[in-house]
Write an enzyme that holds these catalytic residues in place. Structure first.
Site, short mmCIF file in Angstrom:
data_model
loop_
_atom_site.label_atom_id
_atom_site.label_comp_id
_atom_site.label_asym_id
_atom_site.label_seq_id
_atom_site.Cartn_x
_atom_site.Cartn_y
_atom_site.Cartn_z
N ASP A 295 9.05 -19.55 -25.91
CA ASP A 295 10.38 -18.55 -26.48
C ASP A 295 10.56 -18.29 -24.90
O ASP A 295 10.13 -17.75 -23.98
CB ASP A 295 9.64 -17.84 -27.32
CG ASP A 295 10.92 -17.06 -28.04
OD1 ASP A 295 12.06 -17.40 -27.93
OD2 ASP A 295 10.65 -15.96 -28.46
N ASP A 516 4.83 -14.85 -30.59
CA ASP A 516 4.25 -13.41 -30.92
C ASP A 516 4.84 -13.02 -32.36
O ASP A 516 4.48 -11.80 -32.51
CB ASP A 516 5.06 -12.42 -29.79
CG ASP A 516 6.23 -12.55 -29.54
OD1 ASP A 516 7.04 -13.17 -30.41
OD2 ASP A 516 6.61 -11.60 -28.97
N ASP A 520 6.49 -17.41 -35.93
CA ASP A 520 5.95 -18.28 -35.10
C ASP A 520 4.84 -18.78 -35.77
O ASP A 520 4.07 -19.66 -35.12
CB ASP A 520 5.58 -17.66 -33.80
CG ASP A 520 7.00 -17.25 -33.08
OD1 ASP A 520 8.03 -18.09 -32.87
OD2 ASP A 520 6.92 -16.16 -32.41
#
Length: 766
Positions: A295, A516, A520
């Site tokens: 990400d 995180d 996800d």
């Protein structure tokens, strides 16, 4: 549900009887389950039964093999308990606090102390911990982590809110209706728990070997016992010892402890860098990774925004205006924090009204006596944007900047006062990290929900080339092809992350992913190796195989190196253990049909295992080797182990045949076979150590010397006996032939492998 008094909240008496927000889950195993899991395995039970049989015979020296079994069990228990303690401590540190109204006063409490009926005070930036209903005020929520929908939703009095949502703007009071396991978020996390084991060739190969061996020993053991006790006229004690020796030799217990020790040492080294390894074998998976998905926020950037500069369009003091506006606004996202940090001035004008930022209008608005000011996305402020200002904004976006327009609003007219350039802060060492991965043949893919142009600009600065792909315009059918041929992706919806991981895996890649957030979790679960940040959500940390406790992305190269070093060396040295397993199986079959008795006792095989296999493998496993792990583990180790096993078997058969020409008793036969098996195993060790380094040369010399000392001076300990002159000459002759036999078998296996490889290539479509 009974309505709670909006002025006082719950009373102390009501709190005592209300249901608390506690979830009883198994994300963290109990100490009891850890102990039982590592103690009562089929592998351990078989060895304990064999040890009990040896104990019954009174030959306690032959129980030495249990040291390996107990060591392996203790290592597994200690490692998992250590991981549990660190994870539990991490969960406690990151336990979130919530503001509630109780007994007429506002107070901050941990989310586990929230009870049904509580009144929670929700503000911008809060994550809602329970399900409930808005009873006062209004907020704008993002339910992207729950539903995958990126659009925010207005929540007013009477509207239902779900746990896991984020408050984007506004302020409200909600009454808690569902807590703990009754919440919507719990139903999601229940499905997302780490109920699958991450892929590992090493673990699967070892389990396959152990499973085949352990299930083979039952029929083989019964047949061996029947043959030796009823047909060869051995005593019960002799039969038990020789049968146990055969069965122990068939179980590569040393390979299990070697792997456990090597991986445990690797995890301890990583722990010193504040990296928590939740699953021992995940370091091996990372060692095989060829695609790393990251990400943007919190990975290549620090997760914080900073104002770069402000381009003044009309006469004004942009810092003072921003200071005045954000003193009145409740917005607390990263953009608002960056603006407050930049405009570090005392407000000099009191706001008459304020409308916080919403995803619908993309702007914050504050009214003062001097006029109304707006700050946000320029194209959302007016239906007739100035082309010159739009061009300036687009040019900044190409440089990885986000542009906020500061404007004064009169009626429906907008006058742009300044353009404020903000940008995510890149990590200082991110370029070096990406250069490392490129050198290691690991492809990096950047995934973000931001504008693809901005994401591409930042990724390019970080060292990842390519243009940004707008995933909002990519259909499900197009996704696999797009993901394979591009590296930078913007406008990625949460549900697309999982689809991207699955597409990459389906194409034959080994994929790692870092994340995180709750959104996800499902993608992390699908990845071959999942990496979570320590400051991330509890759900992400629980599902991940690796946790970067301090969000230190720069630790990934060390993790990769550790995994490659351990796995490369285990793959190279595992063949030493399988030599004993294969020749024990071959000799067991020969004993059932040809030989009178099994040629070894348990302690004799322990001697060979320790000096020619166990200790050398442990030393070799700690050597540095950072090449990317390739090839099939089982095929590689068996091709190296079979020649040594065939050589030992050939030596035993030759000795058995010569037994009819040179008289020898069972003790002498066992001694000759032990010497030949030891020499052959040491030769395999020498072959494994090529090319010889000073350490490897010393290792071979020391192991050979210790074996010689044991054979010459510790005969009684290992049930060895003196040999007659003819037997001594026979042993020397066979010893001299061992290198030649090994060379023939190695050449034969190599040619067989080459033939199979050519056959596979011919079958591939052209």
């Amino acid at each position: 549900m009974k309505k709670t008094n909006l002025k006082t909240g719950l009373t102390s008496e009501e709190i005592k009887t209300a249901k608390k927000n506690i979830v009883h889950d198994n994300l963290s195993k109990s100490y009891r389950s850890i102990f039982l899991q590592h103690t009562f395995t089929f592998f351990n039970i078989v060895n304990f039964i064999l040890a009990a049989l040896v104990f019954w015979t009174g030959s306690y020296r032959n129980m030495l093999f249990m040291g390996v079994v107990l060591s392996n069990m203790v290592i597994g228990i200690v490692q998992e308990i250590r991981s549990k303690k660190v994870l539990d401590h991490l969960a406690l540190i990151h336990q979130e606090q919530e503001l509630v109204l109780r007994n007429g006063k506002e107070e901050t409490i941990p989310i586990t102390q929230i009870v049904q009926g509580d009144l929670l005070i929700l503000r911008a930036g809060d994550q809602i911990p329970c399900d409930g209903q808005i009873v006062e005020g209004s907020i704008e929520c993002s339910e992207a982590m729950l539903t995958g929908e990126s659009d925010s939703i207005e929540k007013e009095v009477g509207n239902r809110v779900l746990s896991g949502s984020f408050v984007i703007s506004g302020k409200a009071m909600m009454q808690v209706e569902q807590v703990g396991e009754d919440t919507y978020i719990h139903s999601i996390l229940k499905e997302a728990k780490r109920n699958k084991r991450y892929p590992s060739q090493l673990r699967d190969a070892i389990q396959t070997i152990i499973r085949i061996c352990t299930f083979s020993i039952i029929p083989v053991g019964i047949l061996l016992f029947v043959k030796q006790y009823f047909l060869s006229a051995q005593t019960l004690q002799e039969t038990i010892l020789s049968t146990v020796a055969a069965l122990i030799g068939m179980i590569p217990e040393g390979l299990v402890i070697l792997t456990s020790i090597a991986l445990a040492i690797s995890s301890m080294k990583l722990a010193k860098q504040n990296v928590l390894v939740q699953e021992l074998y995940c370091t091996e998976t990372l060692a095989r990774v060829n695609i790393l998905c990251l990400d943007k926020t919190g990975t290549i950037t620090q997760g914080k925004m900073s104002v770069l500069d402000a381009e003044q369009i009309a006469p004004c003091d942009p810092k003072q205006i921003i200071a005045n506006m954000y003193a009145a606004l409740s917005d607390d996202n990263s953009t608002a924090q960056a603006l407050r940090e930049w405009a570090d001035l005392q407000p000099n004008e009191k706001a008459l009204s304020a409308k916080p930022f919403t995803s619908a209008n993309k702007c914050a608005q504050v009214q003062f006596a001097s006029g109304t000011f707006v700050c946000g996305a320029y194209t959302f402020m007016t239906d007739h944007p100035d082309p010159n200002i739009v061009a300036k904004i687009q040019e900044s976006a190409k440089q990885g900047k986000r542009v906020l327009a500061l404007a004064k609003k009169e009626d429906d007219q907008i006058e742009v006062l300044a353009l404020i350039n903000i940008q995510d802060r890149l990590r200082k060492d991110i370029r070096q990290v990406f250069q490392f991965f490129q050198k290691q043949d690991v492809q990096v893919k950047i995934i973000s929900g931001d504008d693809p142009v901005t994401v591409a600009a930042l990724a390019n600065q970080a060292g990842v080339p390519g243009k940004g792909i707008d995933m909002s315009k990519v259909s499900a059918e197009e996704l696999p092809e797009v993901v394979m041929h591009n590296s930078i992706f913007g406008r990625v919806k949460p549900e697309q992350k999982k689809a991207m991981i699955l597409a990459l895996k389906k194409a034959g890649n080994t994929v790692a992913m870092s994340g995180d957030g709750v959104n996800d979790v499902m993608a992390l679960k699908e990845a071959d190796c999942s990496i979570a940040m320590g400051s991330g959500s509890q759900a992400a940390r629980s599902i991940a195989s690796l946790i970067l406790l301090n969000d230190q992305f720069e630790a990934l190269p060390s993790i990769l190196d550790q995994g490659r070093c351990v796995i490369n060396n285990i793959q190279r040295t595992a063949s030493l253990f399988l030599v004993k397993t294969i020749f024990s199986f071959i000799l067991s079959i020969l004993t059932i049909f040809v030989l009178q008795e099994y040629p070894f006792q348990p302690i004799q095989l322990t001697l060979i295992s320790s000096l020619a296999i166990g200790f050398p493998s442990f030393v070799l496993t700690l050597e540095p080797d950072y090449h990317r792990v390739t090839g099939n583990f089982l095929r590689t180790v068996f091709s190296k182990a079979v020649p040594g096993a065939l050589c030992v078997s050939l030596c035993v058969i030759t000795t058995y045949i010569v037994q009819h020409l040179i008289p020898m008793n069972q003790a002498q036969f066992s001694t000759v076979c032990t010497l030949l098996a030891g020499v052959c195993s040491l030769c395999v060790l020498y072959k494994t150590c090529i090319p010889l380094t000073p350490l490897r040369f010393i290792l071979v010399i020391v192991m050979s010397s210790i074996f010689t000392i044991c054979v010459l001076f510790l005969k009684k300990v290992f049930f060895l006996t003196n040999l007659t002159t003819p037997l001594f000459i026979l042993t020397l002759a066979e010893t001299a032939c061992i290198p030649f036999f090994l060379w023939i078998f190695y050449v034969w296996i190599q040619e067989w492998n080459n033939a199979r490889k050519k056959k596979r290539e011919m079958k591939k479509p052209r």
